[in-house]
Scaffold this active site. Structure first.
Site, PDB file in Angstrom:
ATOM      1  CB  ILE A   1      -0.946   0.032   1.221  1.00  0.00           C
ATOM      2  CG1 ILE A   1      -0.142  -0.053   2.529  1.00  0.00           C
ATOM      3  CG2 ILE A   1      -1.969  -1.076   1.137  1.00  0.00           C
ATOM      4  CD1 ILE A   1      -0.984   0.122   3.777  1.00  0.00           C
TER       5      ILE A   1
ATOM      6  N   GLY B   1      11.988   1.381   1.940  1.00  0.00           N
ATOM      7  CA  GLY B   1      11.175   0.232   2.308  1.00  0.00           C
ATOM      8  C   GLY B   1       9.778   0.311   1.727  1.00  0.00           C
TER       9      GLY B   1
ATOM     10  CE  LYS C   1       9.312   2.334   6.316  1.00  0.00           C
ATOM     11  NZ  LYS C   1       9.389   3.759   6.667  1.00  0.00           N
TER      12      LYS C   1
ATOM     13  CG  ASP D   1      11.281  11.857   7.571  1.00  0.00           C
ATOM     14  OD1 ASP D   1      11.173  10.813   6.907  1.00  0.00           O
ATOM     15  OD2 ASP D   1      11.216  12.984   7.060  1.00  0.00           O
TER      16      ASP D   1
END
Length: 872
Positions: A581, A587, A603, A705
């Site tokens: 998705i 990754g 993940k 991030d």
């Protein structure tokens, strides 16, 4: 037949007593072996812990070592009975429960310490059988459920700590029966408010910590009965109301009081004669700073920032001569800075910014020769900068910006030899820059912009460590930097002056470029050869490490998780592409629907085919994931666990159907469902998530991030921060080096110079995201103007109307929504300031966004400019 004579009755009694006397010895011997077997049985339930240091392992807990119990690691025996008196397994990194621990075998236990491990599950009620316990420390673990009321049976307890767990439910009133307890630490949990009226006083209590416990009542009245308290921490809760008068009169021994980040109201507490630390920041205290604060002669630390205190700063504050830290930021203080502040000779940190002080700066500040931090910015101070400031030889940070200071910069400022950050911008300073500033060899950031300075810049001045230098909006001439072209920055009209040595620079460049080019090529070839060799070794080490990880079907999974990694793999058909998705630079993310109906996100991070993951980082990454699995906050995504398989690392998260904030913001939802109230809600949730990571986690966690794509949305648009931690896997020499510091467009500008990730980097990224949410587009133009050397671009942006900057797809907000949007925008603009030290903390931002009342608009919404917002 010979008759056997019976022994006399008294002889039978003696024999009986004799045999009874032998029983304790036999029982003791039996008990020792029983205890040893019980400990071995408990140990068998421990999860393997690869991070145990060799000298602290539990190899001594063995069936072959039953008779040597008193020499086992973590065990202390009673000298007489040779049975266990103390169990201390603190800092062993053990993952286990107390369910398999046999409490009835250790009834003589006096100390039970499991501090800083990964124990989980409930605290069994059987713990109440350890009636001889004097110390019980279960702090910094993962214990859940409620605090058992049976703890009240431990009437010999002097030390009790449950700090830093996931305990829930109300605090049992029976705890107040522990009349001998001196140290009580229940903070760092998810407790519910109790009926404080049924709690009795605890006469021996000296240390009480309820911080970060999710409590939301008025001040716990039983505390006023604990007359021996010296330490009281109620910070980071939702306590309300006024501090009862009884607290002032009964807690005369109090030395430390922390009320930070609550909703306390009314007058400020001060009548504690022995107080050394008073933390009352981030509350709703109002009224004046009491004059009797001068009676606190032992006070060393006073933090009253972010309240509603008004009137003036009392001159009596100068009587607190032991003060080393004084912070009155963001109140409504008026009048002058009292000259008596010069009596605070031990003062190291003084912060009075963001008030309405309107006097001159007292020359007596020069007597505070231990000052290292001085911030008087964002007030209405007038007059000159006193020459006595040159006596502050230890001063490192000086912020006087956004006042009305006039006259010239005193030459004595050059005697503050330790200065690192100096900001005198947005004043009315005139005259030339004094030559003595050349003494500031440690200066890294210098802002003299927005003044009336003139003349030329002294050619003798060269700052070797200078990173940020601002001179715009002054009256400098075109020849300002003639003779000192290295300092060309953004001052008005400097283009010609910088070009005055254009021909010389052409010569230098003509020589340097070929030489540097050849050097770069040679160094590059050498590095390629060196790293090619190192890469082969690193990959071997990574593969070896990964194989060790793969010995476990799953690692560090949450206690509540009812599925295995194998079920996840099966649900997505061994990572078939149709279940993918999302794809990123490091990754892929898969959606796994399990047979139980639960949906999780997986993940996958590749290891074996990447040169970007040095083997040394795998262990630190595992340690970070251990930390992240302990993070529980409604605005942070749940991390279920971490697995390794086939040269890949897998992170298992909860799945949120709405997806990312970026997807919603730029899709149909951005207009139909992301109204102003929802956007404010999203920004507030993100602020609380980052505040929790920075200020609640120990050690603090920096996300690295923060972007709109790393904020996920629940069905009700509650924000959930996700996708953090992976940046540590990548080395600095990696081709993906940008991942270390985040995503382009969201990175703090200082990272280009230092590459050091700090919490203020997250603050900057938050500001970008908040602006993006409100503007409906990335605020790239605003960010560029902050860094631009063109003063005109900054002026143009500053005069932009807020209504024209906001997302034009929505109607302009009104009434209370308008206030909320203005608050978000003003905080966001503060977060993207170029200088990290001038950005607010996430704790401050979260507190402001959660305030009960919103600040009034300084002028009608349609007339507000960005420049006006920067001053709010």
């Amino acid at each position: 037949m010979k008759r056997v004579q019976k022994p006399p009755p008294f002889l039978l009694l003696l024999l009986h007593i004799f045999f009874l006397s032998l029983l304790p010895l036999k029982a003791a011997t039996s008990s020792s072996r029983t205890q040893a077997k019980a400990l071995i049985h408990w140990k068998s339930s421990f999860h393997n812990s690869s991070s145990l240091p060799p000298h602290d392992d539990l190899n001594s807990w063995s069936l072959t070592n039953l008779d040597n119990l008193c020499n086992w690691t973590g065990i202390v025996c009673d000298h007489n009975t040779k049975t266990v008196a103390q169990i201390d397994l603190s800092n062993f990194n053990i993952t286990a429960t107390l369910i398999q621990f046999n409490f009835t075998t250790f009834l003589n236990l006096t100390q039970f310490i499991l501090y800083n491990n990964y124990f989980r599950g409930p605290i069994p009620s059987a713990i109440g059988n350890l009636s001889k316990l004097t110390t019980l420390d279960l702090g910094y673990n993962n214990f859940g459920e409620e605090i058992p009321a049976e703890i009240a049976n431990l009437t010999e307890l002097g030390y009790l700590s449950f700090y830093g767990n996931y305990l829930r439910g109300t605090i049992p009133y029976q705890l107040s029966n522990l009349q001998k307890v001196q140290f009580l630490h229940l903070g760092g949990n998810y407790l519910e408010t109790a009926d404080w009226s049924v709690f009795s006083g605890m006469p021996s209590l000296t240390y009480l910590d309820f911080s970060w416990a999710s409590l939301d009542s008025e001040f716990p009245e039983f505390i006023s009965k604990c007359s021996n308290l010296t330490f009281l921490d109620l910070s980071q809760n939702a306590f309300t109301g006024q501090i009862p008068e009884l607290v002032f009169t009964n807690l005369g021994k109090l030395e430390y009081l922390n009320l930070t980040s609550n909703s306390f109201q009314g007058p400020l507490p001060s009548n504690f004669p022995k107080l050394k630390h008073l933390h009352s920041a981030e509350n709703n205290f109002s009224g004046p700073i009491p004059e009797d604060i001068g009676q606190l002669r032992e006070l060393q630390y006073l933090d009253l920032r972010n309240n509603f205190l008004n009137s003036s700063i009392p001159s009596e504050l100068g009587l607190c001569t032991n003060l080393t830290y004084l912070n009155l930021t963001s109140n409504h203080l008026e009048g002058k800075i009292p000259s008596s502040i010069g009596q605070l000779r031990e003062l190291q940190h003084l912060d009075l910014q963001m008030n309405s002080l309107d006097s001159s700066i007292p020359s007596e500040l020069g007597f505070c020769t231990n000052l290292t931090y001085l911030d008087l910015s964002s007030n209405h101070l007038e007059g000159k900068i006193p020459s006595s400031i040159g006596q502050l030889r230890e001063l490192q940070n000086l912020y006087l910006q956004m006042n009305s200071l006039n006259s010239s910069i005193p030459s004595e400022l050059g005697f503050c030899f330790s200065l690192t950050y100096l900001d005198l911008s947005r004043n009315q300073l005139s005259g030339s820059i004094p030559l003595t500033l050349s003494n500031l060899a440690h200066i890294q950031s210098l802002d003299l912009s927005n003044n009336n300075l003139n003349g030329s810049f002294p050619t003798e001045i060269a700052f070797p460590l200078l990173g940020n230098f601002y001179l715009s909006q002054n009256n400098f001439t075109y020849n300002t930097f003639v003779g000192n072209s290295d300092l060309c920055r953004d001052a008005r009209g400097l283009s010609r002056a910088c070009n005055s040595k254009k021909n010389n620079r052409k010569v230098i460049i003509g020589v340097l470029v070929p030489v540097c080019g050849i050097s770069v090529v040679a160094i590059t070839i050498a590095l390629i050869l060196m790293f090619h060799k190192k890469t082969k070794c690193a990959l071997k080490k990574i593969n070896s490490t990964a194989q060790n990880f793969e010995n476990f079907v799953s690692m560090i999974l949450q206690e509540e998780v009812k599925f295995t990694f194998g079920e996840v793999v099966k649900a997505i058909d061994d990572f078939h592409e149709k279940y993918c998705i999302g794809k990123g630079g490091f990754g892929r993310v898969y959606k796994a629907e399990l047979l139980s109906g639960q949906v999780v996100a997986v993940k996958r991070l590749n290891m074996s085919d990447s040169n970007d993951i040095p083997a040394i980082n795998l262990q630190s990454f595992e340690n970070e994931i251990r930390t992240l699995t302990n993070v529980r906050h409604k605005n942070i995504i749940r991390l279920y666990g971490f697995c390794s398989r086939r040269g890949c690392i897998f992170l298992l998260y909860e799945y949120l159907e709405r997806g990312s904030l970026g997807k919603a913001l730029y899709g149909v939802e951005g207009v139909t469902e992301l109204g102003w109230a929802t956007r404010v809600k999203v920004v507030k949730g993100l602020a609380h998530a980052l505040s929790y990571l920075h200020h609640d986690c120990s050690p603090p966690i920096v996300h690295r991030d923060v972007t709109v794509n790393n904020v996920l949305l629940e069905s009700d648009f509650e924000a959930r921060l996700s996708d953090f931690g992976t940046a540590r896997l990548i080395s600095a020499n990696s081709s993906n080096w940008t991942h270390i510091v985040g995503s382009f467009g969201y990175m703090a500008p200082e990272l280009a110079l230092t590459m050091r990730v700090r919490d203020k980097c997250d603050v900057y990224s938050f500001g970008v995201v908040a602006l993006e949410v409100m503007m409906g587009r990335h605020p790239g133009d605003l960010l560029e103007s902050q860094l631009s050397e063109s003063s005109k671009s900054m002026e143009d942006n500053a005069e932009l109307l807020l209504k024209d900057v906001l997302d034009q797809r929505l109607e302009a907000p009104s009434n209370e929504l308008a206030k909320a949007v203005v608050l978000v925008m003003s905080l966001a603009l503060g977060c993207i300031r170029t200088r990290p030290g001038s950005r607010p903390t996430m704790l401050y931002v979260a507190q402001k966004l959660s305030a009960h009342s919103l600040p009034s608009l300084p002028e009608p919404f349609g007339m507000l400019t960005l420049n006006k917002l920067m001053g709010i």
